[in-house]
Motif scaffolding. Structure first.
Motif, PDB file in Angstrom:
ATOM      1  N   LYS A   1       0.834  -1.208   0.000  1.00  0.00           N
ATOM      2  CA  LYS A   1       0.000   0.000   0.000  1.00  0.00           C
ATOM      3  C   LYS A   1       0.867   1.256   0.000  1.00  0.00           C
ATOM      4  O   LYS A   1       0.643   2.201  -0.757  1.00  0.00           O
ATOM      5  CB  LYS A   1      -0.909   0.008   1.227  1.00  0.00           C
ATOM      6  N   VAL A   2       1.869   1.254   0.861  1.00  0.00           N
ATOM      7  CA  VAL A   2       2.745   2.419   0.994  1.00  0.00           C
ATOM      8  C   VAL A   2       3.521   2.671  -0.296  1.00  0.00           C
ATOM      9  O   VAL A   2       3.681   3.816  -0.726  1.00  0.00           O
ATOM     10  CB  VAL A   2       3.710   2.214   2.180  1.00  0.00           C
ATOM     11  N   ARG A   3       3.983   1.596  -0.929  1.00  0.00           N
ATOM     12  CA  ARG A   3       4.813   1.750  -2.125  1.00  0.00           C
ATOM     13  C   ARG A   3       4.032   2.270  -3.339  1.00  0.00           C
ATOM     14  O   ARG A   3       4.644   2.628  -4.354  1.00  0.00           O
ATOM     15  CB  ARG A   3       5.476   0.417  -2.475  1.00  0.00           C
TER      16      ARG A   3
ATOM     17  N   VAL B   1       9.378   5.854   1.294  1.00  0.00           N
ATOM     18  CA  VAL B   1       9.836   5.886   2.680  1.00  0.00           C
ATOM     19  C   VAL B   1      10.546   4.567   3.023  1.00  0.00           C
ATOM     20  O   VAL B   1      10.088   3.495   2.635  1.00  0.00           O
ATOM     21  CB  VAL B   1       8.641   6.121   3.640  1.00  0.00           C
ATOM     22  N   PRO B   2      11.701   4.626   3.703  1.00  0.00           N
ATOM     23  CA  PRO B   2      12.425   3.393   4.050  1.00  0.00           C
ATOM     24  C   PRO B   2      11.577   2.451   4.898  1.00  0.00           C
ATOM     25  O   PRO B   2      10.848   2.883   5.787  1.00  0.00           O
ATOM     26  CB  PRO B   2      13.630   3.913   4.843  1.00  0.00           C
ATOM     27  N   ILE B   3      11.697   1.141   4.616  1.00  0.00           N
ATOM     28  CA  ILE B   3      10.926   0.121   5.331  1.00  0.00           C
ATOM     29  C   ILE B   3      11.837  -1.012   5.781  1.00  0.00           C
ATOM     30  O   ILE B   3      12.609  -1.552   4.983  1.00  0.00           O
ATOM     31  CB  ILE B   3       9.804  -0.452   4.433  1.00  0.00           C
ATOM     32  N   ILE B   4      11.736  -1.356   7.059  1.00  0.00           N
ATOM     33  CA  ILE B   4      12.440  -2.506   7.612  1.00  0.00           C
ATOM     34  C   ILE B   4      11.405  -3.541   8.035  1.00  0.00           C
ATOM     35  O   ILE B   4      10.431  -3.212   8.713  1.00  0.00           O
ATOM     36  CB  ILE B   4      13.281  -2.115   8.848  1.00  0.00           C
TER      37      ILE B   4
ATOM     38  N   ILE C   1       8.935  -6.346  -3.144  1.00  0.00           N
ATOM     39  CA  ILE C   1       7.791  -5.441  -3.052  1.00  0.00           C
ATOM     40  C   ILE C   1       8.164  -4.088  -2.464  1.00  0.00           C
ATOM     41  O   ILE C   1       7.324  -3.202  -2.376  1.00  0.00           O
ATOM     42  CB  ILE C   1       6.638  -6.049  -2.231  1.00  0.00           C
ATOM     43  N   GLY C   2       9.451  -3.931  -2.080  1.00  0.00           N
ATOM     44  CA  GLY C   2       9.866  -2.601  -1.656  1.00  0.00           C
ATOM     45  C   GLY C   2      10.508  -2.474  -0.305  1.00  0.00           C
ATOM     46  O   GLY C   2      10.815  -1.368   0.142  1.00  0.00           O
ATOM     47  N   GLY C   3      10.734  -3.599   0.385  1.00  0.00           N
ATOM     48  CA  GLY C   3      11.434  -3.516   1.658  1.00  0.00           C
ATOM     49  C   GLY C   3      12.877  -3.093   1.458  1.00  0.00           C
ATOM     50  O   GLY C   3      13.513  -3.469   0.477  1.00  0.00           O
TER      51      GLY C   3
ATOM     52  N   THR D   1      10.686  -5.164 -10.470  1.00  0.00           N
ATOM     53  CA  THR D   1      10.337  -5.195  -9.053  1.00  0.00           C
ATOM     54  C   THR D   1      11.128  -4.085  -8.371  1.00  0.00           C
ATOM     55  O   THR D   1      12.078  -3.526  -8.945  1.00  0.00           O
ATOM     56  CB  THR D   1      10.697  -6.543  -8.410  1.00  0.00           C
ATOM     57  N   VAL D   2      10.765  -3.762  -7.146  1.00  0.00           N
ATOM     58  CA  VAL D   2      11.471  -2.703  -6.421  1.00  0.00           C
ATOM     59  C   VAL D   2      12.941  -3.065  -6.243  1.00  0.00           C
ATOM     60  O   VAL D   2      13.824  -2.222  -6.401  1.00  0.00           O
ATOM     61  CB  VAL D   2      10.810  -2.442  -5.050  1.00  0.00           C
ATOM     62  N   ALA D   3      13.217  -4.327  -5.931  1.00  0.00           N
ATOM     63  CA  ALA D   3      14.605  -4.757  -5.743  1.00  0.00           C
ATOM     64  C   ALA D   3      15.396  -4.648  -7.050  1.00  0.00           C
ATOM     65  O   ALA D   3      16.556  -4.220  -7.051  1.00  0.00           O
ATOM     66  CB  ALA D   3      14.645  -6.183  -5.215  1.00  0.00           C
TER      67      ALA D   3
END
Length: 228
Positions: free
Chosen positions: A66-68, A73-76, A93-95, A153-155
């Motif tokens: 949802k956030v991506r 914003v950085p996500i851990i 997915i963006g972590g 993908t985000v990665a």
């Protein structure tokens, strides 16, 4: 003072995490469910998210997705699972980082600070990088090939960005892992990085089996080759 959203449902962890994060000079809000987390996120600006993977009404993956849609914003991710499939999914997915329970509080704080430094440094970088008919628009968080948007993908996007920002420079595997995921790379082995490289080549190279842009420097790492 930077704002952090902690999403965790384990009461035994929340107090210690909240105390440690506040002690290191950050503001923190705590949510225990996906619903509560998304509600808080919509109402306030956060500089970093710490997401437990397993929650009563869903997963941290759902929050990340949802956030991506609107934010970098950085996500851990926090999780008790060290299965590679979950690690790859979280990064795809963006972590930005992934820490396995149990962990030391100081280690989490170090990861938080590293991600925030990287996010702040990014603000001063060029907004567009282009070579070999590939263009990265950092403000739009997208990559294009010959003007067509690449489905990454985000990665994969992060990896391509790192390589292109360091054109014609050899990046060791260790540098790539630390730059992309701000850790020691303990949860990502050489095989996983090789998978990302292979997938990226399949999307941008004319002949992935004989790459011209992403070159392997045997025994060292990889290099983005600007084709003349």
């Amino acid at each position: 003072m930077e704002n952090i959203l902690l999403v965790e449902d384990d009461l035994n962890l929340i107090d210690g995490l909240e105390y440690s994060i506040r002690k290191n000079g950050f503001n923190i809000d705590v949510a225990r469910t996906v619903k509560e987390a998304l509600s808080l996120y919509e109402d306030r600006r956060y500089d970093l998210l710490v997401l437990d993977l397993t929650l009563p009404d869903g997963t941290g993956f759902e929050i990340c997705k949802k956030v991506r849609l609107t934010s970098t914003v950085p996500i851990i991710f926090l999780t008790a699972s060290d299965e590679e499939v979950n690690i790859v999914m979280g990064l795809d997915i963006g972590g930005d980082d992934y820490i396995i329970k149990p962990f030391k509080l100081n280690e989490l704080i170090s990861r938080i600070k590293a991600l925030l430094r990287r996010a702040n440094a990014f603000q001063g970088e060029a907004s567009v990088v282009s070579s070999n008919d590939i263009t990265i628009e950092f403000l739009n968080n997208r990559a294009l090939k010959n003007g067509e948007i690449l489905e990454l993908t985000v990665a994969e996007y992060k990896l391509l960005s790192l390589l292109m920002k360091n054109s014609n420079m050899i990046l060791t595997r260790e540098i790539i892992l630390n730059k992309l995921w701000d850790g020691d790379g303990d949860f990502i082995d050489d095989n996983t990085l090789s998978v990302y490289i292979r997938r990226l080549r399949c999307k941008i190279e004319k002949d992935p089996n004989h790459p011209k842009m992403i070159l392997t420097v045997r025994g060292i790492g990889y290099k983005w080759n600007v084709v003349r």
